[in-house]
Scaffold this motif. Structure first.
Motif, PDB file in Angstrom:
ATOM      1  N   TYR A 163      -3.704  -8.250 -10.185  1.00 54.98           N
ATOM      2  CA  TYR A 163      -4.105  -7.361 -11.275  1.00 54.98           C
ATOM      3  C   TYR A 163      -5.141  -6.349 -10.815  1.00 54.98           C
ATOM      4  O   TYR A 163      -6.041  -6.662 -10.031  1.00 54.98           O
ATOM      5  CB  TYR A 163      -4.675  -8.174 -12.445  1.00 54.98           C
ATOM      6  CG  TYR A 163      -3.644  -9.048 -13.104  1.00 54.98           C
ATOM      7  CD1 TYR A 163      -2.463  -8.510 -13.610  1.00 54.98           C
ATOM      8  CD2 TYR A 163      -3.850 -10.420 -13.219  1.00 54.98           C
ATOM      9  CE1 TYR A 163      -1.508  -9.311 -14.210  1.00 54.98           C
ATOM     10  CE2 TYR A 163      -2.887 -11.242 -13.823  1.00 54.98           C
ATOM     11  CZ  TYR A 163      -1.723 -10.672 -14.312  1.00 54.98           C
ATOM     12  OH  TYR A 163      -0.779 -11.469 -14.900  1.00 54.98           O
ATOM     13  N   TYR A 164      -5.000  -5.124 -11.337  1.00 52.22           N
ATOM     14  CA  TYR A 164      -5.946  -4.044 -11.057  1.00 52.22           C
ATOM     15  C   TYR A 164      -6.933  -3.917 -12.208  1.00 52.22           C
ATOM     16  O   TYR A 164      -6.516  -3.892 -13.382  1.00 52.22           O
ATOM     17  CB  TYR A 164      -5.198  -2.712 -10.929  1.00 52.22           C
ATOM     18  CG  TYR A 164      -4.451  -2.529  -9.632  1.00 52.22           C
ATOM     19  CD1 TYR A 164      -5.007  -1.814  -8.580  1.00 52.22           C
ATOM     20  CD2 TYR A 164      -3.178  -3.066  -9.470  1.00 52.22           C
ATOM     21  CE1 TYR A 164      -4.308  -1.630  -7.395  1.00 52.22           C
ATOM     22  CE2 TYR A 164      -2.475  -2.888  -8.286  1.00 52.22           C
ATOM     23  CZ  TYR A 164      -3.048  -2.170  -7.260  1.00 52.22           C
ATOM     24  OH  TYR A 164      -2.358  -1.991  -6.087  1.00 52.22           O
ATOM     25  N   SER A 165      -8.231  -3.794 -11.895  1.00 48.62           N
ATOM     26  CA  SER A 165      -9.209  -3.549 -12.954  1.00 48.62           C
ATOM     27  C   SER A 165      -8.853  -2.253 -13.685  1.00 48.62           C
ATOM     28  O   SER A 165      -8.284  -1.326 -13.091  1.00 48.62           O
ATOM     29  CB  SER A 165     -10.635  -3.472 -12.380  1.00 48.62           C
ATOM     30  OG  SER A 165     -10.753  -2.467 -11.406  1.00 48.62           O
ATOM     31  N   TRP A 218       9.103  -6.444  -6.153  1.00 54.01           N
ATOM     32  CA  TRP A 218       8.012  -6.729  -5.214  1.00 54.01           C
ATOM     33  C   TRP A 218       7.593  -5.526  -4.388  1.00 54.01           C
ATOM     34  O   TRP A 218       8.420  -4.729  -3.945  1.00 54.01           O
ATOM     35  CB  TRP A 218       8.409  -7.852  -4.266  1.00 54.01           C
ATOM     36  CG  TRP A 218       8.491  -9.174  -4.945  1.00 54.01           C
ATOM     37  CD1 TRP A 218       9.619  -9.761  -5.437  1.00 54.01           C
ATOM     38  CD2 TRP A 218       7.408 -10.065  -5.229  1.00 54.01           C
ATOM     39  NE1 TRP A 218       9.301 -10.965  -6.007  1.00 54.01           N
ATOM     40  CE2 TRP A 218       7.952 -11.183  -5.894  1.00 54.01           C
ATOM     41  CE3 TRP A 218       6.024 -10.021  -4.975  1.00 54.01           C
ATOM     42  CZ2 TRP A 218       7.160 -12.251  -6.320  1.00 54.01           C
ATOM     43  CZ3 TRP A 218       5.242 -11.092  -5.393  1.00 54.01           C
ATOM     44  CH2 TRP A 218       5.814 -12.184  -6.058  1.00 54.01           C
ATOM     45  N   ARG A 219       6.282  -5.459  -4.173  1.00 55.55           N
ATOM     46  CA  ARG A 219       5.716  -4.585  -3.149  1.00 55.55           C
ATOM     47  C   ARG A 219       5.021  -5.492  -2.134  1.00 55.55           C
ATOM     48  O   ARG A 219       4.504  -6.546  -2.508  1.00 55.55           O
ATOM     49  CB  ARG A 219       4.645  -3.644  -3.743  1.00 55.55           C
ATOM     50  CG  ARG A 219       5.153  -2.664  -4.803  1.00 55.55           C
ATOM     51  CD  ARG A 219       4.300  -1.400  -4.794  1.00 55.55           C
ATOM     52  NE  ARG A 219       4.450  -0.787  -3.490  1.00 55.55           N
ATOM     53  CZ  ARG A 219       3.460  -0.222  -2.804  1.00 55.55           C
ATOM     54  NH1 ARG A 219       2.247  -0.161  -3.300  1.00 55.55           N
ATOM     55  NH2 ARG A 219       3.681   0.294  -1.616  1.00 55.55           N
ATOM     56  N   PRO A 220       4.930  -5.104  -0.866  1.00 55.04           N
ATOM     57  CA  PRO A 220       4.103  -5.876   0.054  1.00 55.04           C
ATOM     58  C   PRO A 220       2.641  -5.787  -0.398  1.00 55.04           C
ATOM     59  O   PRO A 220       2.256  -4.832  -1.075  1.00 55.04           O
ATOM     60  CB  PRO A 220       4.305  -5.158   1.395  1.00 55.04           C
ATOM     61  CG  PRO A 220       4.777  -3.795   1.051  1.00 55.04           C
ATOM     62  CD  PRO A 220       5.507  -3.904  -0.254  1.00 55.04           C
ATOM     63  N   ALA A 221       1.853  -6.799  -0.029  1.00 53.38           N
ATOM     64  CA  ALA A 221       0.412  -6.736  -0.302  1.00 53.38           C
ATOM     65  C   ALA A 221      -0.136  -5.442   0.282  1.00 53.38           C
ATOM     66  O   ALA A 221       0.276  -5.026   1.366  1.00 53.38           O
ATOM     67  CB  ALA A 221      -0.286  -7.940   0.328  1.00 53.38           C
ATOM     68  N   HIS A 222      -1.057  -4.804  -0.440  1.00 56.88           N
ATOM     69  CA  HIS A 222      -1.525  -3.500   0.038  1.00 56.88           C
ATOM     70  C   HIS A 222      -2.935  -3.184  -0.423  1.00 56.88           C
ATOM     71  O   HIS A 222      -3.394  -3.676  -1.448  1.00 56.88           O
ATOM     72  CB  HIS A 222      -0.577  -2.380  -0.417  1.00 56.88           C
ATOM     73  CG  HIS A 222      -0.396  -2.322  -1.904  1.00 56.88           C
ATOM     74  ND1 HIS A 222       0.473  -3.152  -2.570  1.00 56.88           N
ATOM     75  CD2 HIS A 222      -0.960  -1.527  -2.849  1.00 56.88           C
ATOM     76  CE1 HIS A 222       0.443  -2.881  -3.863  1.00 56.88           C
ATOM     77  NE2 HIS A 222      -0.430  -1.903  -4.073  1.00 56.88           N
ATOM     78  N   LEU A 223      -3.592  -2.350   0.374  1.00 53.88           N
ATOM     79  CA  LEU A 223      -4.858  -1.722   0.009  1.00 53.88           C
ATOM     80  C   LEU A 223      -4.573  -0.252  -0.249  1.00 53.88           C
ATOM     81  O   LEU A 223      -3.832   0.370   0.516  1.00 53.88           O
ATOM     82  CB  LEU A 223      -5.870  -1.816   1.170  1.00 53.88           C
ATOM     83  CG  LEU A 223      -6.211  -3.204   1.693  1.00 53.88           C
ATOM     84  CD1 LEU A 223      -7.043  -3.066   2.979  1.00 53.88           C
ATOM     85  CD2 LEU A 223      -6.981  -4.005   0.651  1.00 53.88           C
ATOM     86  N   HIS A 224      -5.145   0.308  -1.303  1.00 55.53           N
ATOM     87  CA  HIS A 224      -5.049   1.754  -1.534  1.00 55.53           C
ATOM     88  C   HIS A 224      -6.321   2.415  -1.028  1.00 55.53           C
ATOM     89  O   HIS A 224      -7.427   1.903  -1.265  1.00 55.53           O
ATOM     90  CB  HIS A 224      -4.940   2.055  -3.028  1.00 55.53           C
ATOM     91  CG  HIS A 224      -3.670   1.647  -3.671  1.00 55.53           C
ATOM     92  ND1 HIS A 224      -2.562   2.465  -3.704  1.00 55.53           N
ATOM     93  CD2 HIS A 224      -3.328   0.522  -4.348  1.00 55.53           C
ATOM     94  CE1 HIS A 224      -1.593   1.850  -4.386  1.00 55.53           C
ATOM     95  NE2 HIS A 224      -2.028   0.676  -4.777  1.00 55.53           N
ATOM     96  N   LEU A 225      -6.166   3.565  -0.384  1.00 52.61           N
ATOM     97  CA  LEU A 225      -7.326   4.286   0.156  1.00 52.61           C
ATOM     98  C   LEU A 225      -7.193   5.783  -0.040  1.00 52.61           C
ATOM     99  O   LEU A 225      -6.078   6.326  -0.021  1.00 52.61           O
ATOM    100  CB  LEU A 225      -7.449   4.011   1.664  1.00 52.61           C
ATOM    101  CG  LEU A 225      -7.808   2.560   1.974  1.00 52.61           C
ATOM    102  CD1 LEU A 225      -6.864   1.987   2.986  1.00 52.61           C
ATOM    103  CD2 LEU A 225      -9.256   2.451   2.411  1.00 52.61           C
TER     104      LEU A 225
END
Ligand code: MBD
Ligand code: FE
Length: 284
Positions: A163-165, A218-225
């Motif tokens: 979940y995203y804040s 599904w999406r692979p686990a990820h960091l957004h930058l």
């Protein structure tokens, strides 16, 4: 709308409201360019409709589905998942980047996340601290490798439950969101948590769409930058993790091989990874 449950409608409506509130989209498209795009677009519609002999029943299903997508607030979700990667590619090719690869923004970016020093821990709850820690370090440079002090590294990602804040209920406003300011040499050293494989919200019309072609959410686990420095091209990107089962079938088609991290496990159980960012000069 109050976020009471983590449904596609709640996150979709939040994403739609945010988009409407925070940006006034404008494009300098000329009528000639618009006409050329319109012509090609409708030629493609015509070709597909005739090739597949689209029926009136199918036409009405599409009309009904589009109404549902709008009413559920899911256009930002659907467009960012199924179309944004094409726009990202068009812009990447046209502008000829030589710096770090970009990727799609997705629907859950929020600007003005609180500033954090170059060495920092992301805002997180005690329960987030129980997930595997990830130390993410590196340097923002120009394309010749000169460090860019005072660059900003905006980082946002989902928690261990996916979940995203600001887009799911009962999460502190800026949880796992921050604007990290690099030190004088451009370095950063960020403690966050290892994100989990991620399913896009799929209990609404975006999910029905996926079911209609036997797809998966599904999406692979990820960091957004997002990396910024005055005078340089801003990079919006995502980073993934080697060995993730969805690198090759991301529902959002947003993985590039240059963007896959290989974190090293540490004695204390945490993961550590070094990833640098190289920014192109702003052209004009
Ligand atoms: C996400 O977290 C995301 O990154 C994309 C592209 C679409 C939906 C949810
Ligand atoms: Fe995401």
């Amino acid at each position: 709308m109050a976020l009471e449950t983590a449904t596609a409608q709640a996150s979709g409506t939040a994403a739609t409201d945010k988009f409407k509130k925070e940006r006034a989209p404008q494009a300098d498209t000329s009528p000639e360019r618009a006409a050329a795009i319109y012509k090609d677009l409708f030629k493609a519609f015509e070709d597909i409709t005739l090739k597949h002999q689209i029926t009136y029943d199918e036409y009405e299903v599409v009309k009904w589905w589009m109404i549902q997508v709008g009413e559920n607030g899911e256009w930002p979700l659907w467009l960012d998942v199924f179309y944004e990667h094409v726009v990202e590619k068009a812009n990447y090719d046209r502008k000829g980047y030589t710096g770090t690869q970009g990727s799609i923004e997705g629907p859950y970016y929020v600007d003005n996340a609180p500033k954090l020093p170059a060495e920092c821990e992301m805002p997180m709850r005690d329960k987030d601290r129980e997930a595997q820690a990830l130390y993410f370090t590196g340097q923002v440079t120009d394309i010749d490798g000169n460090g860019l002090g005072g660059a900003t590294v905006e980082l946002w990602h989902a928690d261990e439950e996916g979940y995203y804040s600001q887009f799911a209920p009962n999460i502190p406003e800026w949880n796992l969101r921050g604007t990290i300011v690099t030190d004088d040499e451009g370095n950063y050293n960020i403690k966050t948590l290892q994100p989990a494989p991620y399913r896009i919200p799929h209990d609404g019309p975006t999910g029905w769409f996926i079911d209609s072609y036997n797809g998966h959410p599904w999406r692979p686990a990820h960091l957004h930058l997002r990396i910024k420095h005055p005078g340089y091209r801003t990079i919006t990107t995502q980073l993934y993790f080697v060995g993730d089962g969805h690198l090759d079938d991301d529902v959002a088609s947003a993985v590039k091989p240059e963007l896959v991290l290989d974190p090293q496990p540490q004695d204390d159980g945490s993961n550590k990874v070094v990833y640098p960012f190289a920014l192109d000069k702003e052209e004009n």
